[in-house]
Design an enzyme around this catalytic site. Structure first.
Site, PDB file in Angstrom:
ATOM      1  N   ASP A 162     -31.441   5.763  -7.482  1.00  0.00           N
ATOM      2  CA  ASP A 162     -31.824   5.839  -8.906  1.00  0.00           C
ATOM      3  C   ASP A 162     -31.961   7.287  -9.399  1.00  0.00           C
ATOM      4  OD1 ASP A 162     -32.014   3.159  -8.442  1.00  0.00           O
ATOM      5  OD2 ASP A 162     -34.095   2.940  -9.048  1.00  0.00           O
ATOM      6  N   SER A 170     -35.756  15.368   8.426  1.00  0.00           N
ATOM      7  CA  SER A 170     -35.887  15.050   6.997  1.00  0.00           C
ATOM      8  C   SER A 170     -37.330  14.911   6.534  1.00  0.00           C
ATOM      9  CB  SER A 170     -35.099  13.793   6.645  1.00  0.00           C
ATOM     10  OG  SER A 170     -35.316  12.809   7.597  1.00  0.00           O
ATOM     11  N   GLU A 202     -34.853  13.891  20.807  1.00  0.00           N
ATOM     12  CA  GLU A 202     -33.877  12.981  20.193  1.00  0.00           C
ATOM     13  C   GLU A 202     -32.497  13.612  20.252  1.00  0.00           C
ATOM     14  OE1 GLU A 202     -35.468  12.205  16.270  1.00  0.00           O
ATOM     15  OE2 GLU A 202     -36.695  10.583  17.042  1.00  0.00           O
ATOM     16  N   ARG A 205     -27.297  15.435   9.293  1.00  0.00           N
ATOM     17  CA  ARG A 205     -28.702  15.801   9.517  1.00  0.00           C
ATOM     18  C   ARG A 205     -29.074  15.725  10.996  1.00  0.00           C
ATOM     19  NH1 ARG A 205     -33.752  12.045   9.270  1.00  0.00           N
ATOM     20  NH2 ARG A 205     -32.161  10.602   9.955  1.00  0.00           N
ATOM     21  N   GLU A 224     -35.325  13.000   0.077  1.00  0.00           N
ATOM     22  CA  GLU A 224     -33.963  12.569   0.408  1.00  0.00           C
ATOM     23  C   GLU A 224     -33.010  12.569  -0.787  1.00  0.00           C
ATOM     24  OE1 GLU A 224     -33.877   9.242   3.088  1.00  0.00           O
ATOM     25  OE2 GLU A 224     -31.736   8.916   2.768  1.00  0.00           O
ATOM     26  N   LYS A 234     -41.453   2.298  -7.915  1.00  0.00           N
ATOM     27  CA  LYS A 234     -40.858   1.124  -8.568  1.00  0.00           C
ATOM     28  C   LYS A 234     -41.258  -0.195  -7.905  1.00  0.00           C
ATOM     29  CE  LYS A 234     -36.161   1.216  -6.705  1.00  0.00           C
ATOM     30  NZ  LYS A 234     -34.745   1.174  -6.994  1.00  0.00           N
ATOM     31  N   HIS A 285     -26.663   5.696  11.251  1.00  0.00           N
ATOM     32  CA  HIS A 285     -27.457   5.678  12.487  1.00  0.00           C
ATOM     33  C   HIS A 285     -26.745   4.771  13.481  1.00  0.00           C
ATOM     34  CE1 HIS A 285     -30.716   5.304  15.312  1.00  0.00           C
ATOM     35  NE2 HIS A 285     -31.376   6.235  14.655  1.00  0.00           N
ATOM     36  N   HIS A 345     -27.739   5.386   6.960  1.00  0.00           N
ATOM     37  CA  HIS A 345     -29.112   5.734   7.287  1.00  0.00           C
ATOM     38  C   HIS A 345     -29.669   6.861   6.431  1.00  0.00           C
ATOM     39  CE1 HIS A 345     -32.595   5.977   9.816  1.00  0.00           C
ATOM     40  NE2 HIS A 345     -32.331   7.204  10.218  1.00  0.00           N
ATOM     41  N   ARG A 365     -26.126  11.924  16.386  1.00  0.00           N
ATOM     42  CA  ARG A 365     -25.913  10.549  15.932  1.00  0.00           C
ATOM     43  C   ARG A 365     -24.556  10.305  15.277  1.00  0.00           C
ATOM     44  NH1 ARG A 365     -31.081  10.192  11.995  1.00  0.00           N
ATOM     45  NH2 ARG A 365     -32.012   9.930  14.025  1.00  0.00           N
ATOM     46  N   ALA A 396     -39.920   5.232   8.893  1.00  0.00           N
ATOM     47  CA  ALA A 396     -39.558   6.267   9.878  1.00  0.00           C
ATOM     48  C   ALA A 396     -40.280   6.016  11.195  1.00  0.00           C
ATOM     49  CB  ALA A 396     -39.892   7.645   9.337  1.00  0.00           C
ATOM     50  N   GLN A 397     -39.511   5.993  12.257  1.00  0.00           N
ATOM     51  CA  GLN A 397     -40.096   5.665  13.562  1.00  0.00           C
ATOM     52  C   GLN A 397     -40.242   6.904  14.429  1.00  0.00           C
ATOM     53  OE1 GLN A 397     -37.584   2.765  15.465  1.00  0.00           O
ATOM     54  NE2 GLN A 397     -37.884   1.230  13.896  1.00  0.00           N
TER      55      GLN A 397
HETATM   56  C1  LIG Z   1     -35.472   3.197   9.330  1.00  0.00           C
HETATM   57  C2  LIG Z   1     -35.595   4.677   9.076  1.00  0.00           C
HETATM   58  C3  LIG Z   1     -36.114   5.504  10.057  1.00  0.00           C
HETATM   59  C4  LIG Z   1     -36.225   6.892   9.832  1.00  0.00           C
HETATM   60  N1  LIG Z   1     -36.777   7.693  10.798  1.00  0.00           N
HETATM   61  C5  LIG Z   1     -36.963   9.014  10.540  1.00  0.00           C
HETATM   62  C6  LIG Z   1     -37.627   9.853  11.478  1.00  0.00           C
HETATM   63  O1  LIG Z   1     -38.081   9.402  12.531  1.00  0.00           O
HETATM   64  N2  LIG Z   1     -37.765  11.174  11.171  1.00  0.00           N
HETATM   65  C7  LIG Z   1     -37.290  11.723  10.008  1.00  0.00           C
HETATM   66  O2  LIG Z   1     -37.435  12.932   9.783  1.00  0.00           O
HETATM   67  N3  LIG Z   1     -36.680  10.929   9.094  1.00  0.00           N
HETATM   68  C8  LIG Z   1     -36.516   9.602   9.322  1.00  0.00           C
HETATM   69  N4  LIG Z   1     -35.909   8.813   8.383  1.00  0.00           N
HETATM   70  C9  LIG Z   1     -35.553   9.404   7.091  1.00  0.00           C
HETATM   71  C10 LIG Z   1     -36.840   9.606   6.287  1.00  0.00           C
HETATM   72  O3  LIG Z   1     -37.684   8.494   6.479  1.00  0.00           O
HETATM   73  C11 LIG Z   1     -36.541   9.758   4.807  1.00  0.00           C
HETATM   74  O4  LIG Z   1     -35.538  10.717   4.608  1.00  0.00           O
HETATM   75  C12 LIG Z   1     -37.791  10.203   4.051  1.00  0.00           C
HETATM   76  O5  LIG Z   1     -38.869   9.347   4.355  1.00  0.00           O
HETATM   77  C13 LIG Z   1     -37.516  10.203   2.564  1.00  0.00           C
HETATM   78  O6  LIG Z   1     -38.717  10.393   1.890  1.00  0.00           O
HETATM   79  P1  LIG Z   1     -38.715  10.401   0.301  1.00  0.00           P
HETATM   80  O7  LIG Z   1     -40.116  10.641  -0.091  1.00  0.00           O
HETATM   81  O8  LIG Z   1     -37.665  11.312  -0.176  1.00  0.00           O
HETATM   82  O9  LIG Z   1     -38.227   8.915  -0.111  1.00  0.00           O
HETATM   83  P2  LIG Z   1     -38.874   7.478   0.150  1.00  0.00           P
HETATM   84  O10 LIG Z   1     -39.893   7.505   1.205  1.00  0.00           O
HETATM   85  O11 LIG Z   1     -37.758   6.520   0.324  1.00  0.00           O
HETATM   86  O12 LIG Z   1     -39.621   7.163  -1.223  1.00  0.00           O
HETATM   87  C14 LIG Z   1     -38.899   6.948  -2.401  1.00  0.00           C
HETATM   88  C15 LIG Z   1     -39.858   6.559  -3.496  1.00  0.00           C
HETATM   89  O13 LIG Z   1     -39.158   6.574  -4.742  1.00  0.00           O
HETATM   90  C16 LIG Z   1     -39.502   5.431  -5.490  1.00  0.00           C
HETATM   91  N5  LIG Z   1     -38.418   5.146  -6.434  1.00  0.00           N
HETATM   92  C17 LIG Z   1     -37.086   5.064  -6.204  1.00  0.00           C
HETATM   93  N6  LIG Z   1     -36.425   4.808  -7.350  1.00  0.00           N
HETATM   94  C18 LIG Z   1     -37.365   4.720  -8.321  1.00  0.00           C
HETATM   95  C19 LIG Z   1     -37.328   4.460  -9.709  1.00  0.00           C
HETATM   96  N7  LIG Z   1     -36.183   4.218 -10.370  1.00  0.00           N
HETATM   97  N8  LIG Z   1     -38.489   4.433 -10.396  1.00  0.00           N
HETATM   98  C20 LIG Z   1     -39.676   4.648  -9.774  1.00  0.00           C
HETATM   99  N9  LIG Z   1     -39.772   4.907  -8.458  1.00  0.00           N
HETATM  100  C21 LIG Z   1     -38.634   4.937  -7.743  1.00  0.00           C
HETATM  101  C22 LIG Z   1     -39.725   4.352  -4.452  1.00  0.00           C
HETATM  102  O14 LIG Z   1     -40.483   3.295  -4.989  1.00  0.00           O
HETATM  103  C23 LIG Z   1     -40.453   5.165  -3.379  1.00  0.00           C
HETATM  104  O15 LIG Z   1     -41.819   5.230  -3.703  1.00  0.00           O
HETATM  105  C24 LIG Z   1     -35.783   7.438   8.598  1.00  0.00           C
HETATM  106  C25 LIG Z   1     -35.260   6.594   7.618  1.00  0.00           C
HETATM  107  C26 LIG Z   1     -35.166   5.227   7.847  1.00  0.00           C
HETATM  108  C27 LIG Z   1     -34.596   4.352   6.774  1.00  0.00           C
END
Ligand SMILES: Cc1cc2nc3c(=O)[nH]c(=O)nc-3n(C[C@H](O)[C@H](O)[C@H](O)COP(=O)(O)OP(=O)(O)OC[C@H]3O[C@@H](n4cnc5c(N)ncnc54)[C@H](O)[C@@H]3O)c2cc1C
Length: 511
Positions: free
Chosen positions: A213, A382, A119, A377, A366, A40, A234, A342, A281, A51-52
């Site tokens: 969404d 994740s 961690e 978690r 997620e 989106k 977090h 978080h 956490r 993710a760090q």
């Molecule tokens: C700051 C931070 C640090 C983190 N650190 C870690 C870590 O070190 N290790 C770990 O395991 N996890 C970590 N996490 C958690 C982990 O990053 C996430 O759980 C994981 O990246 C989720 O991946 P995803 O592909 O499900 O979603 P995302 O990577 O969030 O991607 C979601 C996608 O969906 C799209 N989208 C959403 N709604 C719509 C819509 N209506 N229409 C079209 N597209 C849409 C977005 O544009 C995006 O492309 C962290 C999270 C955060 C916020």
């Protein structure tokens, strides 16, 4: 009724680690599968890029083993995770890491071995990482890998609005394209990989896209949703007065020896848990909230000044840079921190193959509830979960596409009374939407902190319902802001309902 031909086998909504891994697994299974990925916003705006810390896996069999990782995961989830699922994911983690390496991802090494971090909640060093920018490394390398596949198309700045199942004849995705035009995209299968919903709260580490969404879309067509009351906060986000989206300080810093102190410089965490800074956490976040309440302050502090500056700069460049950006010298000053929403532990209920309860609809990453985390978690599990369930979804979809080679290639378009050119939102309306969003976030944060059923909960629920009702009659404002606000309200209501159900369970068996 007009019929259109099915252009894609699979629509993947979301271009984070989950969506990208699935596209790669599917393309590798058959280069004829027609796959489209939808994002989106710009491609790098997602939780994956943020993710760090890294990704957890047992790679050093001399010091670590699967049993220990399984035990840590189950314990962090307060024994509410699904043990059979936990075992499958943890045992498959090294294979998932191999897949990432094959797609070009690099992790830091010490000589020939991976440089493993530890961690909170892990009893061993088992976090693979790329300095403190692991998510960015994974995201960029997976994006590069998909560009090599001609059967994967990417549509940027397309917002999925709704899913229209077609009675076992395929699926339609209703979305808003980059020009603000409403569009219907047909496919055999839809996979939601839309990430979390941290944006429903007053403070979050999540990216702006995390408005739940996928969860709201799935719930609207009756998909089962589970454990949405379990949200992980977090403990260490940089506190900035008046800001909603906060910058995270990786948990690996606490594993590296950072201390958490109160206004008086006291390490208060041991008053709450014997593991102090290394407790998981949710324990640390709850202890910080309790301390803030006790001392009536807005934040506590992360202390690094006793650690070696050179090593800190080398291992945690992002944290150091983020502090400096805010005028904080972390080698000399304590960093103000508070907990922030978080990670969404629950979500769209899926089975081991990532199938939801709606035929032809899958969910990964997620936005899904797989059973790995239970109510909390374990850090760095994740990213692993996303890859594991993407792989399973790909195998299932590939098998179904292969077994049903004669799937219908035509789909009926629904009648729409609206003009498909959607009105842009007026500036005035935009401001009122922002105000409404902030009020919703404050109310849902208040609900998160309730420890028992209180009248306040009913009042928040009634207020949210009233706002949703008002919003639903404003159909002409189908802008991105409108879509997100409606989804936030709907996810908020699901969260409140789940919280009410949690309070109905006798306290002795709550967690
Ligand atoms: C700051 C931070 C640090 C983190 N650190 C870690 C870590 O070190 N290790 C770990 O395991 N996890 C970590 N996490 C958690 C982990 O990053 C996430 O759980 C994981 O990246 C989720 O991946 P995803 O592909 O499900 O979603 P995302 O990577 O969030 O991607 C979601 C996608 O969906 C799209 N989208 C959403 N709604 C719509 C819509 N209506 N229409 C079209 N597209 C849409 C977005 O544009 C995006 O492309 C962290 C999270 C955060 C916020």
């Amino acid at each position: 009724m007009a019929k259109i031909s099915i252009e894609y086998d699979v629509i993947i909504v979301g271009v984070g680690i989950a969506g990208l891994s699935l596209a790669l697994y599917l393309a590798e299974a058959n280069k004829k599968h027609r796959i489209v990925l939808i994002s989106k916003e710009a491609l790098d705006i997602c939780n994956t890029s943020l993710a760090q810390g890294g990704i957890a896996a047992v790679t050093d069999q001399q010091k670590d083993n699967f049993k220990k990782h399984i035990k840590d995961t189950f314990k962090a989830g307060l024994k509410t995770g699904d043990l059979a699922i936990i075992k499958q994911v943890i045992n498959a983690a090294p294979a998932c890491i191999n897949d990432l390496l094959n797609w070009g991802v690099e992790f830091d090494k010490n000589g020939l071995n991976f440089d493993l971090h530890r961690e909170g909640g892990h009893n061993q060093n088992r976090i693979l990482h790329k300095s403190d920018q692991t998510g960015k490394e994974i995201h960029q390398k997976l994006l590069a890998a998909i560009s090599k596949h001609q059967n994967i198309e990417v549509l940027e700045k397309h917002t999925a609005i709704d899913i229209l199942p077609q009675k076992n004849k395929g699926m339609l995705l209703n979305c808003l394209n980059e020009k603000g035009l409403e569009q219907f995209i047909p496919a055999h299968y839809i996979v939601l990989a839309t990430g979390g919903s941290g944006q429903i709260f007053a403070h979050t580490t999540n990216s702006s896209i995390a408005t739940g969404d996928g969860l709201a879309m799935a719930a609207r067509i009756g998909a089962a949703i589970q454990d949405i009351n379990y949200f992980q906060f977090h403990p260490t986000a940089i506190y900035e007065e008046g800001k909603q989206q906060l910058t995270l300080i990786t948990e690996a810093l606490r594993g590296f020896g950072a201390h958490i102190v109160n206004e008086k410089g006291e390490r208060f965490l041991f008053d709450y848990d014997t593991s102090g800074e290394l407790a998981n956490r949710s324990v640390v976040a709850s202890a910080i909230y309790a301390e803030l309440k006790k001392t009536n302050k807005n934040c506590v502090y992360l202390r690094l000044k006793h650690l070696k500056a050179e090593e800190l700069s080398h291992k945690f460049p992002t944290v150091i840079e983020q502090c400096k950006k805010r005028g904080i010298n972390p080698f000399k000053e304590d960093i103000p921190i508070i907990p922030a929403a978080h990670y969404q532990c629950g979500g769209i209920k899926v089975n081991i193959d990532s199938e939801t309860t709606i035929p032809n609809l899958f969910a990964i990453g997620e936005c899904s509830r797989t059973g790995l985390h239970g109510s909390n978690r374990l850090a760095s599990n994740s990213l692993l979960e996303s890859v594991f369930f993407a792989k399973n979804a790909a195998q299932r979809i590939h098998q179904r596409l292969t077994d049903n080679a004669n799937l219908s290639q035509l789909i009926e378009l629904p009648k729409t009374s609206d003009s498909n050119m959607l009105e842009p939102l007026q500036a005035e309306k935009q401001i009122s939407f922002l105000k409404l969003k902030s009020e919703i976030q404050n109310r849902l944060s208040a609900v998160y902190h309730l420890k028992e059923m209180e009248n306040e909960l009913e009042e928040h629920e009634a207020w949210l319902k009233a706002q949703l009702k008002k919003l639903k009659v404003m159909k002409q404002h189908k802008s991105l802001e409108f879509i997100e606000l409606k989804n936030i309200l709907e996810v908020g209501l699901l969260f409140i309902q789940a919280k009410k159900n949690q309070f109905k369970v006798p306290e002795s068996i709550q967690n």
